[in-house]
Design a protein around this motif. Structure first.
Motif, short mmCIF file in Angstrom:
data_model
loop_
_atom_site.label_atom_id
_atom_site.label_comp_id
_atom_site.label_asym_id
_atom_site.label_seq_id
_atom_site.Cartn_x
_atom_site.Cartn_y
_atom_site.Cartn_z
N VAL A 88 0.83 -1.19 0.00
CA VAL A 88 0.00 0.00 0.00
C VAL A 88 0.87 1.25 0.00
O VAL A 88 0.58 2.21 -0.71
N ILE A 89 1.96 1.21 0.76
CA ILE A 89 2.84 2.37 0.82
C ILE A 89 3.44 2.68 -0.55
O ILE A 89 3.54 3.84 -0.94
N ALA A 90 3.79 1.63 -1.29
CA ALA A 90 4.35 1.84 -2.63
C ALA A 90 3.35 2.55 -3.54
O ALA A 90 3.74 3.39 -4.37
N LEU A 91 2.07 2.25 -3.39
CA LEU A 91 1.05 2.91 -4.21
C LEU A 91 0.89 4.38 -3.82
O LEU A 91 0.72 5.23 -4.68
N TYR A 92 0.95 4.66 -2.51
CA TYR A 92 0.90 6.05 -2.07
C TYR A 92 2.09 6.83 -2.63
O TYR A 92 1.95 7.98 -3.06
N GLN A 93 3.26 6.19 -2.63
CA GLN A 93 4.44 6.84 -3.19
C GLN A 93 4.27 7.08 -4.69
O GLN A 93 4.69 8.12 -5.21
N ALA A 94 3.68 6.12 -5.37
CA ALA A 94 3.45 6.28 -6.81
C ALA A 94 2.50 7.44 -7.09
O ALA A 94 2.73 8.24 -8.00
N VAL A 95 1.43 7.54 -6.30
CA VAL A 95 0.49 8.65 -6.47
C VAL A 95 1.20 9.97 -6.20
O VAL A 95 1.02 10.95 -6.93
N ALA A 96 2.03 9.99 -5.16
CA ALA A 96 2.78 11.21 -4.84
C ALA A 96 3.71 11.59 -5.99
O ALA A 96 3.80 12.76 -6.37
N ARG A 97 4.38 10.60 -6.57
CA ARG A 97 5.28 10.88 -7.70
C ARG A 97 4.50 11.40 -8.90
O ARG A 97 4.95 12.32 -9.59
N GLN A 98 3.34 10.83 -9.14
CA GLN A 98 2.52 11.31 -10.25
C GLN A 98 2.13 12.77 -10.01
O GLN A 98 2.21 13.60 -10.92
N GLN A 99 1.72 13.08 -8.81
CA GLN A 99 1.32 14.45 -8.50
C GLN A 99 2.50 15.42 -8.59
O GLN A 99 2.36 16.53 -9.10
N ILE A 100 3.66 14.99 -8.10
CA ILE A 100 4.85 15.84 -8.20
C ILE A 100 5.18 16.08 -9.67
O ILE A 100 5.47 17.22 -10.07
N GLY A 101 5.14 15.04 -10.47
CA GLY A 101 5.39 15.20 -11.91
C GLY A 101 4.42 16.15 -12.56
O GLY A 101 4.80 17.02 -13.34
N ASN A 102 3.14 16.03 -12.21
CA ASN A 102 2.13 16.92 -12.78
C ASN A 102 2.30 18.35 -12.28
O ASN A 102 2.08 19.30 -13.04
N ASP A 103 2.69 18.51 -11.02
CA ASP A 103 2.95 19.86 -10.50
C ASP A 103 4.12 20.50 -11.21
O ASP A 103 4.07 21.68 -11.59
N LEU A 104 5.19 19.74 -11.42
CA LEU A 104 6.34 20.26 -12.15
C LEU A 104 5.97 20.59 -13.59
O LEU A 104 6.42 21.61 -14.14
N ALA A 105 5.13 19.77 -14.19
CA ALA A 105 4.68 20.04 -15.56
C ALA A 105 3.86 21.33 -15.60
O ALA A 105 3.99 22.12 -16.53
N ALA A 106 3.03 21.55 -14.59
CA ALA A 106 2.22 22.77 -14.54
C ALA A 106 3.12 24.01 -14.45
O ALA A 106 2.74 25.08 -14.92
N LEU A 107 4.29 23.83 -13.87
CA LEU A 107 5.26 24.93 -13.78
C LEU A 107 6.17 24.98 -15.01
O LEU A 107 7.10 25.78 -15.06
N GLU A 108 5.89 24.10 -15.99
CA GLU A 108 6.67 23.98 -17.22
C GLU A 108 8.12 23.61 -16.94
O GLU A 108 9.03 23.98 -17.68
N ARG A 109 8.33 22.83 -15.91
CA ARG A 109 9.65 22.30 -15.58
C ARG A 109 9.70 20.86 -16.11
O ARG A 109 9.74 19.90 -15.37
N TRP A 110 9.66 20.79 -17.45
CA TRP A 110 9.47 19.54 -18.15
C TRP A 110 10.52 18.49 -17.82
O TRP A 110 10.18 17.33 -17.57
N ASP A 111 11.79 18.87 -17.83
CA ASP A 111 12.86 17.91 -17.57
C ASP A 111 12.72 17.29 -16.18
O ASP A 111 12.99 16.11 -16.00
N GLU A 112 12.32 18.09 -15.22
CA GLU A 112 12.17 17.61 -13.85
C GLU A 112 10.90 16.75 -13.70
O GLU A 112 10.85 15.88 -12.83
N ALA A 113 9.90 17.01 -14.51
CA ALA A 113 8.63 16.28 -14.41
C ALA A 113 8.73 14.86 -14.96
O ALA A 113 8.00 13.97 -14.51
N GLU A 114 9.63 14.64 -15.88
CA GLU A 114 9.71 13.33 -16.55
C GLU A 114 10.02 12.19 -15.58
O GLU A 114 9.34 11.15 -15.60
#
Length: 102
Positions: A1-27
């Motif tokens: 379960v913890i791994a899935l929470y971490q995956a969701v967090a990573r997805q959100q971090i990636g999307n937040d970075l993308a919203a800031l147009e920090r594409w390289d960091e979002a990948e």
């Protein structure tokens, strides 16, 4: 379960970075989330994350963008996800951008 929470967090971090147009960091966090969801056999989450990654790759002009978006679109359509419309629009935008540079 913890791994899935971490995956969701990573997805959100990636999307937040993308919203800031920090594409390289979002990948990287999006790729990590995609791998975790795939390992957990969660196809809806896999394809939504693949679509998010496709947006980032497209913004970066990465050659993998089209295949990533196409795969996400086809899978989201098979899953009857409303995000298939978003994937189709992303593919059209990528085609228009490519046609404009040709």
């Amino acid at each position: 379960v913890i791994a899935l929470y971490q995956a969701v967090a990573r997805q959100q971090i990636g999307n937040d970075l993308a919203a800031l147009e920090r594409w390289d960091e979002a990948e990287a966090p999006l790729r990590q989330a995609l791998a975790a969801f795939d390992a957990a056999q969660m196809p809806v989450w896999v394809e939504q994350t693949r679509l998010d990654l496709g947006h980032v790759l497209s913004a970066m002009g990465h050659p993998e963008a089209r295949e990533t978006l196409r795969t996400a679109h086809d899978a989201l359509a098979a899953l009857k996800s409303p995000r298939q419309v978003e994937a189709a629009a992303a593919l059209r935008s990528l085609d228009e951008a490519t046609a404009g540079t040709a």
